[in-house]
Design a protein around this motif. Structure first.
Motif, short mmCIF file in Angstrom:
data_model
loop_
_atom_site.label_atom_id
_atom_site.label_comp_id
_atom_site.label_asym_id
_atom_site.label_seq_id
_atom_site.Cartn_x
_atom_site.Cartn_y
_atom_site.Cartn_z
N ARG A 19 36.61 4.03 36.69
CA ARG A 19 36.11 5.38 36.94
C ARG A 19 36.22 6.24 35.69
O ARG A 19 35.27 6.93 35.30
CB ARG A 19 36.89 5.99 38.09
CG ARG A 19 36.67 7.47 38.30
CD ARG A 19 37.45 7.94 39.51
NE ARG A 19 37.67 9.37 39.50
CZ ARG A 19 38.02 10.07 40.56
NH1 ARG A 19 38.19 9.46 41.71
NH2 ARG A 19 38.22 11.36 40.48
N GLU A 20 37.38 6.21 35.04
CA GLU A 20 37.59 7.01 33.84
C GLU A 20 36.62 6.62 32.73
O GLU A 20 36.03 7.47 32.05
CB GLU A 20 39.03 6.85 33.36
CG GLU A 20 40.06 7.48 34.29
CD GLU A 20 41.49 7.07 33.92
OE1 GLU A 20 41.65 6.39 32.88
OE2 GLU A 20 42.42 7.43 34.66
N LEU A 21 36.42 5.32 32.56
CA LEU A 21 35.55 4.85 31.48
C LEU A 21 34.08 5.08 31.78
O LEU A 21 33.30 5.44 30.90
CB LEU A 21 35.83 3.37 31.22
CG LEU A 21 37.18 3.09 30.54
CD1 LEU A 21 37.51 1.61 30.58
CD2 LEU A 21 37.16 3.59 29.10
N VAL B 249 32.20 4.12 43.23
CA VAL B 249 31.46 5.13 43.99
C VAL B 249 31.86 5.09 45.46
O VAL B 249 32.08 6.13 46.10
CB VAL B 249 29.94 4.91 43.82
CG1 VAL B 249 29.16 5.80 44.78
CG2 VAL B 249 29.53 5.21 42.38
N ASP B 250 31.99 3.88 46.02
CA ASP B 250 32.36 3.74 47.43
C ASP B 250 33.77 4.28 47.69
O ASP B 250 34.03 4.90 48.73
CB ASP B 250 32.30 2.28 47.86
CG ASP B 250 30.86 1.78 48.02
OD1 ASP B 250 29.95 2.61 48.05
OD2 ASP B 250 30.67 0.56 48.10
N ALA B 251 34.69 4.06 46.75
CA ALA B 251 36.07 4.53 46.93
C ALA B 251 36.11 6.05 46.97
O ALA B 251 36.84 6.65 47.78
CB ALA B 251 36.95 4.00 45.81
N ALA C 249 37.07 18.21 42.61
CA ALA C 249 36.75 17.39 41.44
C ALA C 249 36.24 16.02 41.85
O ALA C 249 35.39 15.43 41.18
CB ALA C 249 37.99 17.26 40.55
N GLU C 250 36.76 15.50 42.97
CA GLU C 250 36.31 14.20 43.47
C GLU C 250 34.82 14.23 43.80
O GLU C 250 34.08 13.31 43.44
CB GLU C 250 37.10 13.82 44.74
CG GLU C 250 38.52 13.38 44.48
CD GLU C 250 38.58 11.94 44.01
OE1 GLU C 250 38.51 11.02 44.84
OE2 GLU C 250 38.69 11.74 42.79
N TYR C 251 34.38 15.25 44.48
CA TYR C 251 32.97 15.35 44.85
C TYR C 251 32.10 15.52 43.61
O TYR C 251 31.03 14.92 43.51
CB TYR C 251 32.76 16.52 45.81
CG TYR C 251 31.34 16.60 46.34
CD1 TYR C 251 30.87 15.68 47.27
CD2 TYR C 251 30.47 17.59 45.89
CE1 TYR C 251 29.56 15.75 47.75
CE2 TYR C 251 29.17 17.67 46.36
CZ TYR C 251 28.72 16.75 47.29
OH TYR C 251 27.43 16.81 47.75
N LEU D 126 31.77 12.17 42.08
CA LEU D 126 30.83 11.34 42.84
C LEU D 126 29.39 11.69 42.48
O LEU D 126 28.56 10.80 42.19
CB LEU D 126 31.07 11.53 44.34
CG LEU D 126 30.16 10.76 45.29
CD1 LEU D 126 30.33 9.25 45.10
CD2 LEU D 126 30.44 11.15 46.73
N ARG D 127 29.06 12.97 42.49
CA ARG D 127 27.70 13.39 42.18
C ARG D 127 27.31 13.02 40.75
O ARG D 127 26.19 12.58 40.48
CB ARG D 127 27.55 14.90 42.37
CG ARG D 127 27.67 15.36 43.81
CD ARG D 127 27.34 16.82 43.95
NE ARG D 127 25.94 17.09 43.60
CZ ARG D 127 25.44 18.33 43.51
NH1 ARG D 127 26.21 19.39 43.69
NH2 ARG D 127 24.17 18.51 43.20
#
Length: 215
Positions: free
Chosen positions: A28-30, A70-72, A117-119, A122-123
């Motif tokens: 996710r970070e990368l 993305v699913d997580a 921040a999570e949303y 995701l976007r």
């Protein structure tokens, strides 16, 4: 046109929850920092402190890893919705408290989920990397939030507080009238940061109740 590779169908290891979480976090970070194309499996493995083989064993290939990231995030958003439903729209017995409960639910979703921040992550991932996901309109949450709200509306109707012949339609309309309006009009729905959000939610809830409150 470039060809689109299909994610792997090989049997994957369930493996250690700790290692899996570390790989997802590193990926996710990368993906956010460098993008899908510039992120290598070697870099993900190094950041997660696992072997490259472990990444492949757990996720199969980089495209499947992106989908898993993305699913997580989508699942964490669904958890927020279910928790907020439980906190605000459970065991309602009085019609007088329904408006306040629906406003509280909508405000918390707008702020805790849509304003999180999570949303935003995701976007950003879906928008930037749509070409590497299963299809262009891929949605890791699918219909789950709408169905969860519909189930709660059905329960409220069973308690005699709403008249909802079609709970899913009522849920879709409720979303459109409340935080949906805020997102469309303001581009954000964080009621804690933007004082314009709450009045839109209150107006939407009242419109919804005029249509669905029992006589």
């Amino acid at each position: 046109m470039p060809t689109t590779k299909t994610p792997t169908t090989k049997t994957l290891r369930a493996g250690s929850a700790h290692k899996r979480a570390a790989i997802l976090s590193a990926a996710r970070e990368l993906f956010l920092a460098d993008g899908f194309d510039r992120t290598s499996v070697d870099a993900v493995a190094a950041r997660a402190k696992v072997s490259k083989r472990t990444v492949y064993d757990y996720f199969g290939d980089k495209r499947t890893l992106l989908q898993a990231v993305v699913d997580a995030i989508g699942q964490s958003m669904i958890s927020i919705i279910r928790r907020t439903l439980d906190d605000t729209l459970t065991d309602l017995t009085e019609a007088a408290g329904l408006e306040d409960a629906l406003v509280a639910f909508s405000t918390r979703i707008a702020t805790d989920m849509l304003g999180s921040a999570e949303y935003a992550t995701l976007r950003r991932l879906v928008r930037a990397e749509s070409g590497h996901l299963p299809h262009q309109d891929y949605n890791s949450m699918a219909d789950t939030p709408d169905e969860a709200i519909a189930e709660r509306f059905a329960a409220i109707a069973a308690a005699g507080l709403l008249d909802v012949p079609d709970p899913r339609l009522a849920a879709d309309q409720f979303i459109a009238l409340t935080f949906g309006v805020a997102l469309d009009r303001l581009g954000s729905a964080n009621a804690a940061e933007d004082p314009r959000v709450r009045p839109l939610i209150v107006a939407g809830v009242r419109t919804f109740l005029r249509a669905y409150r029992t006589a």
